[in-house]
Design a protein around this motif. Structure first.
Motif, mmCIF file in Angstrom:
data_model
loop_
_atom_site.group_PDB
_atom_site.id
_atom_site.type_symbol
_atom_site.label_atom_id
_atom_site.label_comp_id
_atom_site.label_asym_id
_atom_site.label_seq_id
_atom_site.Cartn_x
_atom_site.Cartn_y
_atom_site.Cartn_z
ATOM 1 N N THR A 77 0.838 -1.190 0.000
ATOM 2 C CA THR A 77 0.000 0.000 0.000
ATOM 3 C C THR A 77 0.877 1.246 0.000
ATOM 4 O O THR A 77 2.087 1.185 0.240
ATOM 5 C CB THR A 77 -0.907 0.032 1.249
ATOM 6 N N ALA A 78 0.243 2.395 -0.240
ATOM 7 C CA ALA A 78 0.973 3.664 -0.223
ATOM 8 C C ALA A 78 1.519 3.957 1.160
ATOM 9 O O ALA A 78 2.503 4.692 1.321
ATOM 10 C CB ALA A 78 0.058 4.796 -0.689
ATOM 11 N N ALA A 79 0.889 3.366 2.170
ATOM 12 C CA ALA A 79 1.325 3.607 3.550
ATOM 13 C C ALA A 79 2.411 2.627 3.984
ATOM 14 O O ALA A 79 2.918 2.710 5.104
ATOM 15 C CB ALA A 79 0.123 3.510 4.495
ATOM 16 N N GLY A 80 2.743 1.692 3.112
ATOM 17 C CA GLY A 80 3.752 0.710 3.463
ATOM 18 C C GLY A 80 3.311 -0.697 3.128
ATOM 19 O O GLY A 80 2.181 -0.922 2.681
ATOM 20 N N THR A 81 4.182 -1.647 3.329
ATOM 21 C CA THR A 81 3.910 -3.055 2.997
ATOM 22 C C THR A 81 3.556 -3.856 4.243
ATOM 23 O O THR A 81 4.239 -3.767 5.263
ATOM 24 C CB THR A 81 5.134 -3.698 2.314
ATOM 25 N N VAL A 82 2.478 -4.618 4.130
ATOM 26 C CA VAL A 82 2.096 -5.555 5.193
ATOM 27 C C VAL A 82 2.687 -6.913 4.812
ATOM 28 O O VAL A 82 2.349 -7.452 3.751
ATOM 29 C CB VAL A 82 0.561 -5.673 5.327
ATOM 30 N N PRO A 83 3.577 -7.474 5.640
ATOM 31 C CA PRO A 83 4.196 -8.764 5.270
ATOM 32 C C PRO A 83 3.200 -9.916 5.369
ATOM 33 O O PRO A 83 2.251 -9.870 6.158
ATOM 34 C CB PRO A 83 5.318 -8.914 6.305
ATOM 35 N N ALA A 84 3.423 -10.947 4.560
ATOM 36 C CA ALA A 84 2.566 -12.139 4.622
ATOM 37 C C ALA A 84 2.794 -12.882 5.927
ATOM 38 O O ALA A 84 3.915 -12.942 6.437
ATOM 39 C CB ALA A 84 2.885 -13.062 3.444
#
Length: 362
Positions: free
Chosen positions: A160-167
């Protein structure tokens, strides 16, 4: 021949052994089928659904049992119901022979033929009757869904524009039928999946589903001729423990499925390993009914230890009772079709048939 089933204790078992679809097949084979009123109403199967196929409905369990030639259940009925069975009757179900030896001995002494379907041999011809596989498949799927529901983070990787959420990283302990379905389900939902098993034959299956198999150095193939896991050596357990201890540092969710038939479940996630698990992690222990694969598992409770939630249910299939009943009923029908002599309209207990020989409680 008179074939029947009665309602289970709905507080502990919501599945049924005969669905309307399968009732129609029994009657087509020539059976006279009797069930109690409201047998399947809790699953949305009305009495009319059964009556339309020619099923007899009674409001008296005692009469149903006494008149039956073949009596089908999920598990072993209570002692009051068992006492009604007599010679020349046949009881079919998942009778848990290891825990119910005395009760089954009593039935044998009365000349009641008991077939316990968890004892089916793992041969090609028995696959359509294999209740362990059909039910474990659903259990593995549902365990992942339940664990993901408790886990308070997203499962797939999200950019996302706010950052990456890891799996989320998932470890499946035990790669039998339940474990393989858990791997497939977790993978489909976007998790990174690891798996471990004492059977080296599982490595290829795990990897074919996109999982990463954790190989213990110097592994031996701990598999019985029937395809089940067997007890590991102390040396293997120590190596597996060391590998898991290191792996747990990066794991978010653990699905435990490791069982040895007729034995207490092996304790794989030890107390000291919890120090390596991150707070917020979730463990779903499908082995809870046999003592659990973790030292802290409690039946039908969510236990929290060092910020880790551990879930253990006796019967997860109560959360999928319609699907589970449909598969179980088909398994049992296929078993009875193999047992039934259509020409002479009687059971043919042919002990030269491996399926019959293995499942008959002796």
């Amino acid at each position: 021949m008179n074939l029947s089933s009665i309602s289970e204790n709905l507080n502990t078992e919501k599945r049924i052994a005969i669905t309307p679809e399968i009732a129609k097949k029994y009657i087509s084979l020539g059976f006279n089928l009797t069930l109690p009123n409201n047998y399947g109403t809790h699953l949305g199967f009305s009495d009319e659904d059964f009556k339309n196929f020619g099923v007899n409905l009674l409001d008296n369990d005692e009469e149903i049992i006494k008149k039956s030639d073949i009596f089908i259940q999920l598990g072993l009925p209570n002692e009051e119901k068992l006492s009604l069975l007599k010679g020349d009757q046949t009881l079919i179900g998942s009778l848990n022979t290891f825990l119910n030896k005395d009760k089954l001995e009593s039935l044998k002494s009365k000349k009641v033929s008991c077939f316990s379907l968890e004892l089916l041999p793992r041969i090609t011809r028995a696959q359509s009757m294999d209740i362990l596989s059909s039910q474990a498949n659903l259990a593995g799927y549902k365990a992942v869904i339940e664990a993901f529901q408790i886990y308070e983070r997203a499962i797939p990787m999200m950019m996302t524009a706010a950052g990456t959420v890891p799996a989320a990283k998932v470890l499946v302990v035990g790669a039998g039928v339940a474990g393989l379905q858990a791997i497939a389900t977790a993978k489909r939902m976007g998790a990174v999946v690891f798996a471990t098993d004492v059977r080296m034959a599982s490595k290829e299956q795990v990897e074919s589903l996109g999982g990463k198999f954790l190989t213990v150095e110097g592994s031996e193939n701990l598999e019985t001729e029937g395809g089940y896991a067997k007890e590991a050596s102390d040396e293997f357990k120590k190596k597996q423990e060391d590998l898991l201890t290191e792996t747990l540092k990066k794991i978010d969710i653990i699905i435990c499925t490791a069982l040895i038939p007729g034995r207490e479940a092996p304790k794989i996630i030890k107390e000291e390993m919890f120090k390596n698990l991150q707070s917020g992690s979730v463990i779903y222990d499908l082995a809870a009914s046999q003592g659990g694969n973790t030292v802290f598992t409690e039946v039908n409770k969510i236990v929290e230890k060092n910020g880790v939630k551990i879930l253990g249910e006796v019967n997860i299939l109560n959360k999928l009772p319609i699907s589970a009943s449909n598969l179980y009923a088909k398994n049992v029908f296929n078993f009875i079709s193999n047992l039934y002599d259509k020409e002479n309209k009687k059971l043919n207990i042919n002990l030269e048939d491996e399926i019959i020989q293995k499942t008959l409680v002796k």
